[in-house]
Write an enzyme that holds these catalytic residues in place. Structure first.
Site, mmCIF file in Angstrom:
data_model
loop_
_atom_site.group_PDB
_atom_site.id
_atom_site.type_symbol
_atom_site.label_atom_id
_atom_site.label_comp_id
_atom_site.label_asym_id
_atom_site.label_seq_id
_atom_site.Cartn_x
_atom_site.Cartn_y
_atom_site.Cartn_z
ATOM 1 N N LYS A 83 35.138 130.366 35.840
ATOM 2 C CA LYS A 83 36.087 129.304 36.234
ATOM 3 C C LYS A 83 36.964 129.739 37.397
ATOM 4 C CE LYS A 83 38.436 127.852 32.600
ATOM 5 N NZ LYS A 83 38.967 127.659 31.217
ATOM 6 N N LYS A 115 39.128 132.165 37.134
ATOM 7 C CA LYS A 115 40.429 132.540 36.564
ATOM 8 C C LYS A 115 40.364 133.966 36.047
ATOM 9 C CE LYS A 115 42.640 128.368 34.848
ATOM 10 N NZ LYS A 115 43.347 127.771 33.713
HETATM 11 N N1 C2G Z 1 48.092 121.615 30.218
HETATM 12 C C1 C2G Z 1 49.077 120.634 30.150
HETATM 13 N N2 C2G Z 1 50.234 120.800 30.824
HETATM 14 C C2 C2G Z 1 50.450 121.924 31.558
HETATM 15 C C3 C2G Z 1 49.467 122.927 31.617
HETATM 16 C C4 C2G Z 1 48.282 122.751 30.922
HETATM 17 O O1 C2G Z 1 48.896 119.590 29.477
HETATM 18 N N3 C2G Z 1 51.633 122.042 32.216
HETATM 19 C C5 C2G Z 1 46.837 121.393 29.485
HETATM 20 C C6 C2G Z 1 45.617 121.345 30.412
HETATM 21 O O2 C2G Z 1 45.472 120.048 30.984
HETATM 22 C C7 C2G Z 1 44.482 121.680 29.436
HETATM 23 C C8 C2G Z 1 45.161 122.633 28.430
HETATM 24 O O3 C2G Z 1 46.583 122.466 28.601
HETATM 25 O O4 C2G Z 1 44.058 120.498 28.755
HETATM 26 C C9 C2G Z 1 44.800 124.087 28.667
HETATM 27 O O5 C2G Z 1 45.134 124.395 30.009
HETATM 28 P P1 C2G Z 1 44.314 125.607 30.730
HETATM 29 O O6 C2G Z 1 44.346 126.793 29.863
HETATM 30 O O7 C2G Z 1 44.790 125.686 32.143
HETATM 31 O O8 C2G Z 1 42.841 125.005 30.678
HETATM 32 P P2 C2G Z 1 41.754 125.036 31.855
HETATM 33 O O9 C2G Z 1 41.748 126.350 32.529
HETATM 34 O O10 C2G Z 1 41.960 123.810 32.636
HETATM 35 O O11 C2G Z 1 40.381 125.017 31.013
HETATM 36 O O12 C2G Z 1 36.154 123.367 29.701
HETATM 37 C C10 C2G Z 1 37.487 123.027 30.050
HETATM 38 C C11 C2G Z 1 38.243 124.232 30.554
HETATM 39 O O13 C2G Z 1 38.090 125.332 29.673
HETATM 40 C C12 C2G Z 1 39.712 123.858 30.709
#
Ligand code: C2G
Length: 132
Positions: A44, A46
């Site tokens: 990803k 990350k």
């Molecule tokens: N999130 C949120 N508000 C934020 C930060 C994050 O609502 N200020 C939500 C994101 O939209 C996501 C969840 O928290 O639904 C987890 O965020 P991340 O760990 O950044 O997820 P991500 O890297 O986008 O991974 O297959 C899908 C991926 O694994 C998603």
């Protein structure tokens, strides 16, 4: 028993994540979090501060979370819907539209508004961890 699933890295767990998990759980009775494994995070683009095991430990301590499973690929979602008998798939709306195909698996797809102003990226840069 309405079963919900959501996916993510949940690194440096913060209140935006908690807001998402709380609202996701409120949509049903049982919340599964598919947590990105370290290798998948690399895919990803990350790099997490905490390892998968540490991020799993944190998530399992959250009252809204009933089960944490590994997320190791983009492609696993469709089979997860069947394997875990999911009713509702939930993500933050930064993913809006990206997972609508899951409706073909008979699940409801819901995108919830992100919590503004907070993100793992922001935390890292504010603490100068992005140079770490
Ligand atoms: N999130 C949120 N508000 C934020 C930060 C994050 O609502 N200020 C939500 C994101 O939209 C996501 C969840 O928290 O639904 C987890 O965020 P991340 O760990 O950044 O997820 P991500 O890297 O986008 O991974 O297959 C899908 C991926 O694994 C998603």
């Amino acid at each position: 028993m309405k079963r919900i699933i959501t996916y993510g890295s949940f690194d440096l767990l913060h209140y935006g994540h908690i807001n998402l998990l709380r609202r996701a759980k409120a949509l049903g009775d049982y919340l599964i979090v598919a947590l990105s494994e370290d290798d998948f995070n690399t895919q990803k683009g990350k790099s997490c501060y905490f390892s998968y095991e540490k991020r799993k430990q944190l998530l399992e301590a959250i009252r809204y979370v009933d089960l944490v499973i590994p997320e190791s690929s983009w492609e696993q979602k469709s089979s997860d819907m069947h394997e875990y008998h999911i009713d509702i798939f939930v993500m933050g709306d930064d993913w809006k539209g990206k997972f609508d195909y899951l409706k073909d698996n008979g699940v409801e797809v819901i995108y919830l508004p992100r919590t503004p102003e907070i993100s793992t990226t922001r935390i890292k840069s504010d603490l100068n961890l992005d140079k770490a």
